[in-house]
Scaffold this motif. Structure first.
Motif, mmCIF file in Angstrom:
data_model
loop_
_atom_site.group_PDB
_atom_site.id
_atom_site.type_symbol
_atom_site.label_atom_id
_atom_site.label_comp_id
_atom_site.label_asym_id
_atom_site.label_seq_id
_atom_site.Cartn_x
_atom_site.Cartn_y
_atom_site.Cartn_z
ATOM 1 N N MET A 26 -5.969 2.014 -8.876
ATOM 2 C CA MET A 26 -5.009 3.385 -7.902
ATOM 3 C C MET A 26 -3.543 3.077 -9.535
ATOM 4 O O MET A 26 -3.106 3.632 -9.636
ATOM 5 C CB MET A 26 -4.551 3.196 -6.901
ATOM 6 C CG MET A 26 -5.867 4.300 -5.799
ATOM 7 S SD MET A 26 -5.177 4.812 -4.705
ATOM 8 C CE MET A 26 -4.087 5.638 -5.043
ATOM 9 N N MET A 85 -5.867 -0.752 -4.344
ATOM 10 C CA MET A 85 -4.246 -0.561 -5.167
ATOM 11 C C MET A 85 -4.563 -0.528 -6.622
ATOM 12 O O MET A 85 -3.477 -0.306 -7.030
ATOM 13 C CB MET A 85 -3.257 -1.522 -3.828
ATOM 14 C CG MET A 85 -3.320 -1.001 -2.520
ATOM 15 S SD MET A 85 -3.283 0.576 -2.142
ATOM 16 C CE MET A 85 -4.616 1.614 -1.584
ATOM 17 N N GLY A 129 -5.399 9.774 2.444
ATOM 18 C CA GLY A 129 -4.645 8.452 2.759
ATOM 19 C C GLY A 129 -4.860 6.813 2.739
ATOM 20 O O GLY A 129 -5.411 7.054 3.528
ATOM 21 N N PHE A 130 -4.372 5.866 1.736
ATOM 22 C CA PHE A 130 -4.395 4.608 2.900
ATOM 23 C C PHE A 130 -3.155 4.820 3.311
ATOM 24 O O PHE A 130 -3.495 3.261 3.986
ATOM 25 C CB PHE A 130 -3.593 4.160 1.559
ATOM 26 C CG PHE A 130 -5.646 4.464 0.680
ATOM 27 C CD1 PHE A 130 -6.771 3.620 1.565
ATOM 28 C CD2 PHE A 130 -5.985 5.038 -0.583
ATOM 29 C CE1 PHE A 130 -7.561 3.485 0.688
ATOM 30 C CE2 PHE A 130 -7.160 4.207 -1.332
ATOM 31 C CZ PHE A 130 -7.319 4.413 -0.977
ATOM 32 N N ALA A 131 -2.131 5.073 3.989
ATOM 33 C CA ALA A 131 -1.416 5.287 4.617
ATOM 34 C C ALA A 131 -1.256 5.115 6.230
ATOM 35 O O ALA A 131 -0.789 3.836 6.191
ATOM 36 C CB ALA A 131 -0.230 6.303 4.854
ATOM 37 N N VAL A 189 -10.072 8.150 3.927
ATOM 38 C CA VAL A 189 -8.884 7.989 2.984
ATOM 39 C C VAL A 189 -8.923 9.709 1.972
ATOM 40 O O VAL A 189 -7.819 10.297 1.481
ATOM 41 C CB VAL A 189 -9.903 7.762 1.835
ATOM 42 C CG1 VAL A 189 -9.271 7.259 0.454
ATOM 43 C CG2 VAL A 189 -9.885 5.622 2.827
ATOM 44 N N ARG A 214 -8.544 7.735 -6.074
ATOM 45 C CA ARG A 214 -8.727 7.540 -4.731
ATOM 46 C C ARG A 214 -10.109 7.132 -5.087
ATOM 47 O O ARG A 214 -10.744 5.826 -4.637
ATOM 48 C CB ARG A 214 -8.388 8.086 -3.505
ATOM 49 C CG ARG A 214 -6.489 8.161 -3.601
ATOM 50 C CD ARG A 214 -5.964 8.783 -2.259
ATOM 51 N NE ARG A 214 -4.760 9.188 -2.288
ATOM 52 C CZ ARG A 214 -4.184 9.581 -1.584
ATOM 53 N NH1 ARG A 214 -5.374 10.710 -0.849
ATOM 54 N NH2 ARG A 214 -2.622 9.297 -1.167
ATOM 55 N N GLU A 252 0.809 4.253 -2.866
ATOM 56 C CA GLU A 252 0.403 5.280 -3.027
ATOM 57 C C GLU A 252 1.842 6.498 -2.824
ATOM 58 O O GLU A 252 1.473 7.199 -3.080
ATOM 59 C CB GLU A 252 -0.022 5.351 -1.349
ATOM 60 C CG GLU A 252 -0.706 5.164 -0.463
ATOM 61 C CD GLU A 252 -2.105 6.407 -0.821
ATOM 62 O OE1 GLU A 252 -2.263 6.964 0.692
ATOM 63 O OE2 GLU A 252 -2.357 6.687 -1.585
ATOM 64 N N ARG A 253 2.890 6.410 -2.771
ATOM 65 C CA ARG A 253 3.889 6.983 -3.638
ATOM 66 C C ARG A 253 4.004 6.575 -4.876
ATOM 67 O O ARG A 253 4.395 7.977 -5.694
ATOM 68 C CB ARG A 253 5.082 6.508 -2.742
ATOM 69 C CG ARG A 253 6.408 7.235 -3.112
ATOM 70 C CD ARG A 253 7.574 6.843 -2.184
ATOM 71 N NE ARG A 253 7.332 7.086 -0.670
ATOM 72 C CZ ARG A 253 7.974 8.588 -0.325
ATOM 73 N NH1 ARG A 253 8.367 9.334 -1.208
ATOM 74 N NH2 ARG A 253 7.427 8.477 1.178
ATOM 75 N N ILE A 276 1.190 -1.474 0.178
ATOM 76 C CA ILE A 276 -0.024 0.168 0.198
ATOM 77 C C ILE A 276 0.925 1.568 0.213
ATOM 78 O O ILE A 276 0.822 2.319 -1.138
ATOM 79 C CB ILE A 276 -1.110 -0.123 1.704
ATOM 80 C CG1 ILE A 276 -2.367 -0.977 1.436
ATOM 81 C CG2 ILE A 276 -1.339 1.123 1.582
ATOM 82 C CD1 ILE A 276 -2.502 -1.438 2.256
ATOM 83 N N LEU A 277 1.857 1.150 1.283
ATOM 84 C CA LEU A 277 3.025 2.489 0.863
ATOM 85 C C LEU A 277 3.778 2.207 -0.752
ATOM 86 O O LEU A 277 3.605 3.890 -0.847
ATOM 87 C CB LEU A 277 3.612 2.466 1.346
ATOM 88 C CG LEU A 277 3.001 2.341 3.694
ATOM 89 C CD1 LEU A 277 4.585 1.648 4.072
ATOM 90 C CD2 LEU A 277 2.870 3.599 3.882
#
Length: 266
Positions: A174, A171, A244-246, A240, A180, A129-130, A125-126
């Motif tokens: 995305m 994810m 976000g999802f972090a 979210v 999102r 997200e990045r 996920i991280l």
């Protein structure tokens, strides 16, 4: 532990985790280890209360369902694409679920796999997200045919307990460039055919385990999961949108690491 207390606790776990990218199945497996009850005895119960969480989606998005239904009657393009995309994404799970059902059930007995999957999923996920570059695709109907196929394939990874169906689909979407909110909505709506199909299949397979005495417990778990899921979905979208999802990724990593330590010390 009192059976109705276990039913309430499992209903809370199901409602809280079904639509978050943290794995409801993984948490139910770890809950059985933590609370020390017979997981095999409650396996069918865990399946039977899933429709409670599913019903929360229907209650929250009933206007969307109504609009899509009316659109289908007139063969309106966006409604047709909406349903098409969900059915396309649903098909891979059907095919693999039927082909490897016994192997999937065997994995449900392994809490260590759950712990490692939580950690790996959090890291994934991280990374997404990045690195993901997303754009607004104007809702589920705006998702392309090819993107729907790929989301469906990614969803199949969640057959490994601890991976998270919602996490994999969100994810995956995305990573394909979907924004999102649309990714989250796609995951929510895809849950309806996926979880309904899985529930029907498993309840039919284990129908002999359902007794008159179990319906009261199932009713309690169903109601609790429904109420909790209603609140969690609204809160999830708010988190979210802002963060976000972090936060969910770090939770997964910490929970997975804690589970591994606890399991190794028993």
């Amino acid at each position: 532990m009192n059976e109705y207390l276990v039913a309430i606790l499992l209903g809370i776990v199901e409602g809280m985790t079904e639509f978050l990218p943290v794995s409801s199945t993984g948490h139910l497996i770890l809950a059985s280890e933590l609370m020390g009850y017979d997981a095999a005895q409650w396996a069918v119960f865990n399946i039977a209360i899933q429709p409670g969480a599913i019903l929360a989606i229907v209650a929250l998005y009933w206007r969307t369902f109504l609009a899509v239904g009316r659109g289908l009657l007139s063969w309106e393009a966006n409604s047709v694409k909406f349903v098409r995309n969900l059915l396309i994404a649903f098909f891979p799970a059907v095919a693999l679920g039927l082909a490897f059902n016994d192997q999937i059930e065997a994995l449900l007995e392994n809490a260590v796999i759950v712990a490692w999957a939580l950690i790996a999923g959090g890291i994934g996920i991280l990374v997404v997200e990045r690195l993901a570059r997303t754009e607004n695709v104007l809702g589920i109907a705006g998702v392309s045919f090819a993107q729907s196929v790929k989301i469906g394939l990614v969803q199949c990874i969640a057959m490994i307990p601890g991976v998270s169906r919602s996490g994999a689909t969100i994810m995956g979407a995305m990573a394909l460039g979907i924004d999102r909110r649309t990714a989250a909505d796609f995951s929510f709506f895809l849950a309806l055919p996926t979880l309904t199909g899985a529930t029907v299949l498993q309840l039919f397979k284990h129908r002999d385990a359902l007794t008159a005495d179990s319906f009261g417990l199932i009713g309690v778990g169903f109601l609790v999961s429904f109420v909790v899921a209603l609140a969690v979905i609204k809160a999830f979208l708010a988190v979210v949108t802002k963060h976000g999802f972090a936060p969910f990724a770090w939770y997964r990593i910490v929970a997975g690491a804690a589970a591994l330590i606890w399991l190794s010390m028993r």
